[in-house]
Design an enzyme around this catalytic site. Structure first.
Site, PDB file in Angstrom:
ATOM      1  CG  HIS A 203     107.717  70.530  66.256  1.00  0.00           C
ATOM      2  ND1 HIS A 203     108.270  70.330  67.504  1.00  0.00           N
ATOM      3  CD2 HIS A 203     106.376  70.654  66.468  1.00  0.00           C
ATOM      4  CE1 HIS A 203     107.315  70.350  68.423  1.00  0.00           C
ATOM      5  NE2 HIS A 203     106.159  70.537  67.822  1.00  0.00           N
ATOM      6  CG  HIS A 208     104.118  66.288  67.959  1.00  0.00           C
ATOM      7  ND1 HIS A 208     103.706  66.349  69.264  1.00  0.00           N
ATOM      8  CD2 HIS A 208     104.383  67.563  67.597  1.00  0.00           C
ATOM      9  CE1 HIS A 208     103.722  67.609  69.679  1.00  0.00           C
ATOM     10  NE2 HIS A 208     104.131  68.365  68.689  1.00  0.00           N
ATOM     11  CD  GLU A 248     104.578  70.624  71.487  1.00  0.00           C
ATOM     12  OE1 GLU A 248     105.753  70.346  71.187  1.00  0.00           O
ATOM     13  OE2 GLU A 248     103.658  70.716  70.648  1.00  0.00           O
ATOM     14  CB  SER A 267     111.546  68.355  67.046  1.00  0.00           C
ATOM     15  OG  SER A 267     110.947  69.354  67.853  1.00  0.00           O
TER      16      SER A 267
HETATM   17 FE   LIG Z   1     104.271  70.482  68.765  1.00  0.00          FE
END
Ligand SMILES: [Fe+2]
Length: 398
Positions: A203, A208, A248, A267
């Site tokens: 993730h 990110h 997010e 992700s």
């Molecule tokens: Fe996150």
């Protein structure tokens, strides 16, 4: 309080910010401007006091895919120890990932990369290519956090700090104020490569990191963090929602097409496909980002979101965020000083004057740069409206 190999792990429920303020009274130096607000870090090393996690990898829920796997739980303990022992400024320890972990990574990497080509934002894809070259982004290699951190520092000044598990929104956002991103280093359980009930390195690394290398996005992330310092619980919740539905799960418009920049989507192949198919079929709730609706929308962590938001640009999201930040009641304004890596309170005329002097130097520099560019006949910078810049900064063209 429980301990992990002699290291204290304090469950979040026991945290008391008033007590922490007392414990850390010295960390604010002789500046007592912050006495009436919730304690917050003043200098970057204060983040060492923010490593209080909900769980530290030894404490998996019964429905976690790795719950019944003693080998996996032992491994998670190692990652927890690394994160808890880490001090600001240290090099992040390199991990020798096991063949099983690399295999899990590879499966998700290949699947995500295939769909990113079509749906990820241009900034994401550009930075991803750089990370392939500079930080070992490959299907047969889990990139090391230290290598990514070195790359990010060069690009936007962001750096990574390993974390053992979930931090509270307040603690996590405080890190962003210092351009520090708390990042997990463990990977999900191999039995279910396409599912994780918690953030893991897939993730963080796939979702990110590429966007944190974008200057505008990095500034947006830091501004959310700055707004959270000393804010009330209610205001931190609003900021956490803004973070959630942008960083997010955010979408943006690129050449009249919707693209994705949110790490939660980038992700998760399943949720990304859910969004893409839902948009095509008109079956998901998608609306323009606005703070009021974002703050009133539930953040779902165990399933797909009920609603998604898009921005025309990150700059537009910044303006929305700034309006929210301006509505947060604090007795003073805060500014980040990147040279000293400290947060300054603008609580007196003298302090404001100091900042004004620094800004004046920058404004002079801009005016001079415009003069030089316009004096260069070979320069064809027709996309930039210099009159507009001068008007914006309220400076005379020279
Ligand atoms: Fe996150």
């Amino acid at each position: 309080m429980e301990t992990l190999n002699g290291i204290d792990i304090q469950p979040k429920e026991e945290l008391n910010f008033d007590e922490m303020a007392e414990d850390d009274a010295n960390s604010n130096g002789d500046d007592d401007d912050t006495a009436d607000t919730a304690w917050f870090p003043i200098k970057i090393s204060d983040l060492d006091n923010f490593q209080k996690v909900y769980m530290a990898g030894t404490d998996l829920d019964a429905d976690h895919p790795g719950f019944k796997d003693p080998k996996y739980r032992k491994r998670r303990k190692l990652f927890a120890e690394i994160a808890i022992c880490f001090k600001q400024g240290q090099t992040i320890p390199r991990i020798k990932y096991t063949p099983e972990e690399i295999e899990t990574w590879g499966k998700v990497f290949n699947e995500l990369k295939r769909i990113h080509d079509r749906y990820a934002s241009a900034e994401y894809k550009q930075n991803f290519r750089e990370l392939e070259k500079e930080a070992g982004y490959r299907a047969d290699n889990i990139p090391q956090l230290e290598d990514i951190s070195v790359y990010l520092k060069k690009k936007t000044g962001f750096q990574i700090r390993p974390v053992a598990g979930y931090l509270s929104p307040r603690d996590f956002l405080a890190g962003l104020a210092f351009r520090v991103f708390h990042c997990t280093q463990y990977i999900r359980h191999s039995s279910d490569p396409f599912y994780t009930p918690e953030p893991d390195c897939v993730h963080e690394i796939m979702g990110h990191m590429p966007m944190l290398a974008d200057p505008s996005f990095a500034q947006f992330s830091q501004e959310i963090g700055m707004a959270s310092l000393g804010a009330s619980e209610d205001d931190v919740k609003k900021l956490a929602n803004c973070y959630f539905f942008t960083v997010e799960f955010g979408l943006c418009v690129e050449n009249d097409e919707l693209k994705i920049y949110g790490a939660g989507l980038l992700s998760s192949a399943a949720e990304l496909k859910h969004v893409v198919n839902g948009i095509r079929a008109g079956q998901i709730c998608l609306q323009k980002f606005n703070v009021e609706d974002v703050c009133n929308t539930e953040c779902v962590v165990t399933s797909y979101q009920k609603r998604y938001f898009f921005n025309e640009s990150i700059e537009e999201a910044k303006m929305e965020l700034r309006n929210l930040a301006a509505s947060i009641k604090k007795p003073f304004e805060l500014r980040y000083n990147p040279y000293t890596q400290t947060v300054q309170t603008l609580s007196s005329g003298g302090k404001i004057l100091d900042i004004a002097k620094q800004i004046k130097g920058d404004v002079f520099l801009i005016a001079n740069a415009i003069k030089k560019i316009q004096g260069n006949e070979n320069e064809n910078d027709s996309d930039v409206d210099f009159d507009q810049i001068c008007q914006f900064l309220d400076v005379q063209k020279m």
